[in-house]
Design an enzyme around this catalytic site. Structure first.
Site, PDB file in Angstrom:
ATOM      1  N   ASN A  10       0.968  -1.241   0.025  1.00  0.00           N
ATOM      2  CA  ASN A  10      -0.067   0.008   0.038  1.00  0.00           C
ATOM      3  C   ASN A  10       0.829   1.233   0.054  1.00  0.00           C
ATOM      4  OD1 ASN A  10      -1.785   1.990   0.586  1.00  0.00           O
ATOM      5  ND2 ASN A  10      -2.175   1.546   2.457  1.00  0.00           N
ATOM      6  N   TRP A  11       1.112   1.883  -1.074  1.00  0.00           N
ATOM      7  CA  TRP A  11       2.129   3.097  -1.458  1.00  0.00           C
ATOM      8  C   TRP A  11       1.258   4.224  -0.510  1.00  0.00           C
ATOM      9  CZ3 TRP A  11       3.376   3.064  -7.114  1.00  0.00           C
ATOM     10  CH2 TRP A  11       4.431   2.000  -7.455  1.00  0.00           C
ATOM     11  N   LYS A  12       0.172   4.307  -0.270  1.00  0.00           N
ATOM     12  CA  LYS A  12      -0.435   5.529   0.484  1.00  0.00           C
ATOM     13  C   LYS A  12      -0.141   6.723  -0.399  1.00  0.00           C
ATOM     14  CE  LYS A  12       0.050   3.234   4.693  1.00  0.00           C
ATOM     15  NZ  LYS A  12       0.281   3.172   6.344  1.00  0.00           N
ATOM     16  N   HIS A  98      -9.559   1.540   5.218  1.00  0.00           N
ATOM     17  CA  HIS A  98      -8.083   1.903   5.928  1.00  0.00           C
ATOM     18  C   HIS A  98      -8.218   2.839   7.021  1.00  0.00           C
ATOM     19  CE1 HIS A  98      -3.912   2.800   6.455  1.00  0.00           C
ATOM     20  NE2 HIS A  98      -3.612   1.740   5.782  1.00  0.00           N
ATOM     21  N   GLU A 100      -6.440   4.966   8.063  1.00  0.00           N
ATOM     22  CA  GLU A 100      -6.235   6.491   7.497  1.00  0.00           C
ATOM     23  C   GLU A 100      -7.183   7.229   7.026  1.00  0.00           C
ATOM     24  OE1 GLU A 100      -2.520   5.656   5.513  1.00  0.00           O
ATOM     25  OE2 GLU A 100      -1.549   4.880   7.686  1.00  0.00           O
ATOM     26  N   GLU A 171      -5.193  -4.689  10.593  1.00  0.00           N
ATOM     27  CA  GLU A 171      -4.482  -3.655  10.788  1.00  0.00           C
ATOM     28  C   GLU A 171      -4.589  -2.975  12.173  1.00  0.00           C
ATOM     29  OE1 GLU A 171      -2.560  -2.675   6.774  1.00  0.00           O
ATOM     30  OE2 GLU A 171      -4.216  -1.132   7.325  1.00  0.00           O
ATOM     31  N   GLY A 177       2.666   2.183  10.513  1.00  0.00           N
ATOM     32  CA  GLY A 177       3.538   3.364  10.166  1.00  0.00           C
ATOM     33  C   GLY A 177       4.226   3.741  11.459  1.00  0.00           C
ATOM     34  N   SER A 217       3.498  -2.326   9.796  1.00  0.00           N
ATOM     35  CA  SER A 217       5.127  -2.274  10.062  1.00  0.00           C
ATOM     36  C   SER A 217       5.699  -3.504   9.635  1.00  0.00           C
ATOM     37  CB  SER A 217       5.335  -1.947  11.592  1.00  0.00           C
ATOM     38  OG  SER A 217       4.890  -0.538  11.734  1.00  0.00           O
ATOM     39  N   GLY A 238       2.812  -1.406   4.066  1.00  0.00           N
ATOM     40  CA  GLY A 238       2.930   0.242   3.724  1.00  0.00           C
ATOM     41  C   GLY A 238       4.443   0.670   3.527  1.00  0.00           C
ATOM     42  N   GLY A 239       5.138   1.071   4.451  1.00  0.00           N
ATOM     43  CA  GLY A 239       6.225   1.616   4.321  1.00  0.00           C
ATOM     44  C   GLY A 239       7.326   0.898   3.387  1.00  0.00           C
TER      45      GLY A 239
HETATM   46  P1  PGA Z   1       2.791   0.305   7.323  1.00  0.00           P
HETATM   47  O1  PGA Z   1       1.562   0.506   6.724  1.00  0.00           O
HETATM   48  O2  PGA Z   1       3.478  -1.194   6.988  1.00  0.00           O
HETATM   49  O3  PGA Z   1       3.653   1.430   6.746  1.00  0.00           O
HETATM   50  O4  PGA Z   1       2.814   0.203   8.866  1.00  0.00           O
HETATM   51  C1  PGA Z   1       0.535  -0.583   6.609  1.00  0.00           C
HETATM   52  C2  PGA Z   1      -0.862  -0.117   6.078  1.00  0.00           C
HETATM   53  O5  PGA Z   1      -1.265   0.972   6.288  1.00  0.00           O
HETATM   54  O6  PGA Z   1      -1.375  -0.858   5.200  1.00  0.00           O
END
Ligand code: PGA
Length: 253
Positions: A10-12, A98, A100, A171, A177, A217, A238-239
């Site tokens: 997930n590139w956000k 999600h 966020e 999640e 993050g 993470s 994500g990251g």
């Molecule tokens: P993260 O993000 O791996 O950077 O914690 C995960 C996500 O939000 O899907």
């Protein structure tokens, strides 16, 4: 080792179109002919990068997904994107709910439910439904109650055939993050709990067939222990999905 079937990045809100193309060229080269090919891969990107990724990944088996969608067919919703628009681009997946989006953009269980219904009714796009508890909820020991409530509300009025076409991502909000990862035992426990919730709501077959993945993470160093659990079917990364080489390392675990 569990039955890892699906890993999505997930590139956000990262990467321009040029950067997305560069990523795709490297990633498909790494994915091709590797044992990674046994695990389905997808990149979940900002809207403006989707068409380029669909073009670059054509014929590779690597999927492409959107991070959100609106629940209406069309209308005066400035800044939003419809399912028809995603269909035209040819995306395979769409994240719904999600944390966020829930936290910064007023996404609620009601809108999540409407979005799932819209995707299921108007497309073959596979929804990736995200659920998870906050730090305070876990500290209070009510994480299972919270996640069960979220799943019941998000899946309201859906039947087992609908759910059979979905992926659920656990999640924990406190692990996204933040560099904090749920322990393998926590990930395993909650993915198992989600599966039992689906069993209660639908049936055993639906519960067994729905991929339940962990996100928060995930990186190459902690992936092996997270993947060791038999209830964890994959990861939403994500990251660590922003660099093609690092992302591919997660498949090699
Ligand atoms: P993260 O993000 O791996 O950077 O914690 C995960 C996500 O939000 O899907």
């Amino acid at each position: 080792m569990g039955r890892i079937t699906f890993i999505a990045g997930n590139w956000k809100m990262y990467k321009t179109t040029a950067e997305a193309r560069e990523f795709a060229r490297r990633f498909k080269e790494l994915y091709r002919g590797k044992k990674a090919a046994e695990v389905k891969a997808a990149v979940i990107a900002p809207y403006t990068q989707l068409a380029v990724l669909v073009e670059e990944f054509a014929g590779t088996g690597i999927g492409v997904g959107a991070q959100n969608v609106h629940f209406a067919d069309e209308g005066a919703y400035t800044g939003e994107i419809s399912v028809a628009m995603l269909n035209e681009i040819g995306v395979d997946y769409c994240i719904v709910g999600h944390s966020e989006r829930r936290r910064y953009f007023a996404e609620t269980d009601d809108t999540v439910n409407l979005k799932l219904k819209q995707l299921l009714a108007k497309s073959n796009i596979i929804p990736i439904l995200c659920v998870g508890e906050t730090f305070d909820e876990r500290e209070a020991g009510i994480q299972e109650q919270r996640v069960a409530e979220e799943i019941r509300a998000d899946l309201e009025d859906l039947d087992k055939a609908d759910v059979a076409g979905m992926i659920i991502a656990y999640e924990p909000i406190w692990a996204i993050g933040t560099g904090k990862t749920a322990t393998p035992a926590q990930a395993e426990e909650m993915c198992g709990f989600i599966r039992r919730t689906l069993d209660r709501m639908f049936d055993e077959e639906t519960a067994a067939d729905t991929p339940i993945i962990y996100g928060g993470s995930v990186k190459p160093s902690n992936a092996p222990e997270i993947f060791a659990g038999s209830e964890v079917d994959g990861a939403l990364v994500g990251g660590a999905s922003l660099d093609p080489d690092i992302f591919m390392e997660i498949f090699d675990r």
